[in-house]
Design a protein around this motif. Structure first.
Motif, PDB file in Angstrom:
ATOM      1  N   PHE A   1       0.812  -1.019   0.098  1.00  0.00           N
ATOM      2  CA  PHE A   1       0.475   0.228  -0.104  1.00  0.00           C
ATOM      3  C   PHE A   1       0.366   1.528   0.209  1.00  0.00           C
ATOM      4  N   GLY A   2       1.593   1.388   0.773  1.00  0.00           N
ATOM      5  CA  GLY A   2       2.912   2.583   0.566  1.00  0.00           C
ATOM      6  C   GLY A   2       3.290   2.182  -0.495  1.00  0.00           C
ATOM      7  N   PHE A   3       3.938   1.329  -0.881  1.00  0.00           N
ATOM      8  CA  PHE A   3       4.843   1.625  -2.720  1.00  0.00           C
ATOM      9  C   PHE A   3       4.151   2.015  -3.187  1.00  0.00           C
ATOM     10  N   GLY A   4       2.622   1.788  -3.108  1.00  0.00           N
ATOM     11  CA  GLY A   4       1.530   2.165  -4.185  1.00  0.00           C
ATOM     12  C   GLY A   4       1.214   3.040  -4.183  1.00  0.00           C
ATOM     13  N   ILE A   5       1.431   4.446  -2.966  1.00  0.00           N
ATOM     14  CA  ILE A   5       1.367   5.496  -3.047  1.00  0.00           C
ATOM     15  C   ILE A   5       3.096   6.264  -3.065  1.00  0.00           C
ATOM     16  N   SER A   6       3.628   5.285  -2.755  1.00  0.00           N
ATOM     17  CA  SER A   6       5.268   6.426  -3.535  1.00  0.00           C
ATOM     18  C   SER A   6       5.046   6.427  -5.886  1.00  0.00           C
ATOM     19  N   MET A   7       4.789   4.732  -5.880  1.00  0.00           N
ATOM     20  CA  MET A   7       4.140   4.516  -7.187  1.00  0.00           C
ATOM     21  C   MET A   7       3.221   5.622  -7.956  1.00  0.00           C
ATOM     22  N   TYR A   8       2.774   6.502  -7.386  1.00  0.00           N
ATOM     23  CA  TYR A   8       1.067   7.597  -7.758  1.00  0.00           C
ATOM     24  C   TYR A   8       2.307   8.410  -7.434  1.00  0.00           C
ATOM     25  N   LEU A   9       2.417   8.501  -6.832  1.00  0.00           N
ATOM     26  CA  LEU A   9       3.836  10.192  -6.234  1.00  0.00           C
ATOM     27  C   LEU A   9       4.758  10.187  -7.621  1.00  0.00           C
TER      28      LEU A   9
END
Length: 225
Positions: free
Chosen positions: A126-134
């Motif tokens: 979930f945190g990695f997904g946010i990093s990819m969105y950013l």
């Protein structure tokens, strides 16, 4: 390839999936791709290559390209585009697309992985997904999270000595730095969770015209009613 064919069939290729982002990134978002790239690079530097044949290393790197492409086109591509066209603001777009990405990893339980490990993976992704969105926001294109994602999975597997294995932080300095960077970008996701703003106003692509709102007096739809 199935995802690409599907995206093409609904008119999402080349745009909006590979078009410019309709919402610009902010300067602070650069921390996400920098930390993710640092973790991948130091994993590659510190990996125990004596355990592998050259063919295994090449195979993992090629597999990483397919993983990065497929998972990003599904979540940060189709997921984000559909959420934007549905009128969601960027905070919701980021959270929902990252949640979908994280929940996909629940399937690891089907391979016999301990439930504790699976749940930890869901939180991490979930945190990695946010990093990819950013990364997509600040890079302006879906290609950048694809490339970073394609580096992350194989570099982590090589450093750990196998797929879905834990990386030993004490092996060498490079792996210690990689572990710190990994925790750092997952923690930075909290900043993204709090500070992300923006509204694509129903657009999935920067060149797509804004859709008329039903309550807009200038809208032809309103004028004819």
């Amino acid at each position: 390839m199935v995802l690409l064919v599907f995206a093409r069939s609904i008119g999402f290729v080349p745009r909006p999936l590979f078009g410019p982002q309709p919402v610009r990134g902010r300067w602070w978002m650069w921390a996400a791709p920098i930390l993710v790239a640092a973790a991948a690079v130091f994993h590659l530097v510190g990996a125990p290559y004596s355990r592998y044949t050259p063919g295994v290393v090449v195979a993992l790197l090629i597999a990483g390209l397919f993983i990065g492409f497929s998972e990003e086109i599904l979540t940060r591509g189709l997921g984000v585009a559909l959420l934007r066209r549905g009128g969601h603001k960027e905070w919701s777009v980021m959270v929902l697309s990252s949640l979908i990405f994280a929940l996909l990893h629940l399937t690891n339980a089907l391979s016999g992985q301990p439930i504790g490990t699976v749940l930890f993976t869901v939180v991490y992704t979930f945190g990695f997904g946010i990093s990819m969105y950013l990364t997509m926001r600040v890079g302006g294109n879906l290609v950048w999270p694809m490339l970073l994602h394609a580096m992350t999975d194989p570099s982590t597997a090589l450093a750990a000595g196998g797929i879905d294995e834990s990386v030993s932080t004490g092996s060498n300095t490079a792996l210690l730095i990689a572990t710190i960077a990994t925790f750092a970008y997952d923690a930075f996701a909290i900043v993204g969770f709090i500070a992300t703003r923006g509204d694509a106003e129903g657009r999935a692509d920067a060149d797509e015209p804004r859709r008329a709102r039903h309550d807009d007096p200038a809208s032809p739809a309103v004028a004819t009613n």
